[in-house]
Design a protein around this motif. Structure first.
Motif, PDB file in Angstrom:
ATOM      1  N   VAL A  22       0.906  -1.186   0.106  1.00  0.00           N
ATOM      2  CA  VAL A  22       0.108  -0.098   0.000  1.00  0.00           C
ATOM      3  C   VAL A  22       0.913   1.296   0.283  1.00  0.00           C
ATOM      4  N   CYS A  23       1.816   1.114   0.849  1.00  0.00           N
ATOM      5  CA  CYS A  23       2.877   2.455   1.060  1.00  0.00           C
ATOM      6  C   CYS A  23       3.978   2.591  -0.022  1.00  0.00           C
ATOM      7  N   ARG A  42       2.941  10.887   5.058  1.00  0.00           N
ATOM      8  CA  ARG A  42       2.006  10.271   3.813  1.00  0.00           C
ATOM      9  C   ARG A  42       1.830   8.827   3.937  1.00  0.00           C
ATOM     10  N   HIS A  43       2.797   8.091   4.503  1.00  0.00           N
ATOM     11  CA  HIS A  43       2.774   6.714   4.988  1.00  0.00           C
ATOM     12  C   HIS A  43       1.801   6.625   6.188  1.00  0.00           C
ATOM     13  N   ARG A  46      -1.821   6.580   4.741  1.00  0.00           N
ATOM     14  CA  ARG A  46      -2.378   5.606   3.750  1.00  0.00           C
ATOM     15  C   ARG A  46      -2.544   4.276   4.611  1.00  0.00           C
ATOM     16  N   VAL A  47      -1.779   4.236   5.728  1.00  0.00           N
ATOM     17  CA  VAL A  47      -1.982   2.806   6.640  1.00  0.00           C
ATOM     18  C   VAL A  47      -3.412   3.340   7.352  1.00  0.00           C
ATOM     19  N   ALA A  48      -3.476   4.301   7.709  1.00  0.00           N
ATOM     20  CA  ALA A  48      -4.792   4.478   8.493  1.00  0.00           C
ATOM     21  C   ALA A  48      -6.121   4.377   7.683  1.00  0.00           C
ATOM     22  N   GLU A  54      -8.490   5.660  12.613  1.00  0.00           N
ATOM     23  CA  GLU A  54      -7.739   7.141  12.919  1.00  0.00           C
ATOM     24  C   GLU A  54      -6.453   7.083  12.749  1.00  0.00           C
ATOM     25  N   GLU A  55      -5.874   8.220  12.131  1.00  0.00           N
ATOM     26  CA  GLU A  55      -4.148   8.026  12.145  1.00  0.00           C
ATOM     27  C   GLU A  55      -3.878   8.385  13.753  1.00  0.00           C
TER      28      GLU A  55
END
Length: 243
Positions: A22-23, A42-43, A46-48, A54-55
């Motif tokens: 994904v990243c 930014r990673h 994308r992971v969240a 929530e990040e």
């Protein structure tokens, strides 16, 4: 370990390797994230999004660090005098350009750890520094009392007399003074311009076994000035050493 990230992956049934896809990063990078390293913003986004959380849940914001006071003078502490590195004593002496003050009873270590201390003090004085050394009067009441408190009797007076022999050459230099005090000494003081090493005395213990803290003068009327003013008060009530 980032326990929250590991838990969400486990709950979602998602393998860590998918985050690498994904990243678009190396799987080793994901392992570092699981180990606690914080990813690039930014990673994190994308992971969240990929995990639907929530990040800030995965990476809570770090608490604000308390502000550092601007007038902090304490820059180092040592559990006992022997823990002060020899290079610290030498570098402070070499770099002093204006003022060198020493207040002790015997200060035996001062010369024993640096056999060239007398020569170095004269060199500093020749370059313009003012040198004031203040030792306990071996025939005074304060030295006798201190010797009894430490359980060493007349040994302290003998140590003072031995220590003074290292500084005989200073007496011929106009910017160097060696004096004797008869004062109850609560601290040994070692000043080099705007740096001060304070060695507080604990009753019944030799000064070498007591802690040392290093001060750097920051502003007016701080710890540094309080200690140096005490030196001046003692110095004003001393007598020149006349061997």
């Amino acid at each position: 370990m980032n326990v929250r990230l590991q838990s969400v992956l486990h709950q979602r049934g998602i393998v860590p390797e998918s985050l690498a896809d994904v990243c678009q990063v190396d799987p080793k990078t994901v392992s570092r994230w699981l180990g606690g390293r914080v990813p690039h913003p930014r990673h994190r986004r994308r992971v969240a999004d990929h995990l639907r959380v929530e990040e800030t849940f995965l990476w809570p914001p770090a608490p604000d660090a308390p502000p550092v006071p601007k007038n902090v003078e304490l820059v180092a502490t040592y559990p006992n005098r022997a823990e002060v590195p020899r290079e610290t004593w030498l570098s402070l002496l070499r770099e002093a350009t204006e003022q060198i003050d020493v207040l002790v009873f015997s200060g035996t270590f001062f010369a024993q750890t640096n056999p060239h201390v007398g020569k170095m003090l004269i060199e500093r004085a020749t370059q313009g520094a003012r040198v004031r050394l203040c030792f306990g009067n071996p025939d005074g009441h304060a030295v006798a009392a201190r010797g009894e408190e430490e359980g060493i009797g007349d040994t302290l007076a003998a140590k003072i007399r031995a220590s003074l022999t290292y500084y005989r050459a200073l007496l011929s230099h106009e910017r160097c003074e060696v004096r004797l005090h008869d004062t109850t000494l609560y601290n040994s003081l070692f000043r080099y311009d705007d740096v001060l090493l304070v060695n507080p005395h604990i009753w019944g213990q030799p000064a070498s076994a007591n802690p040392v803290f290093q001060l750097k003068r920051v502003g007016e009327i701080g710890w540094f000035d309080n200690y140096t003013e005490s030196f001046d008060a003692i110095w004003a009530d001393t007598q020149p050493w006349t061997p």
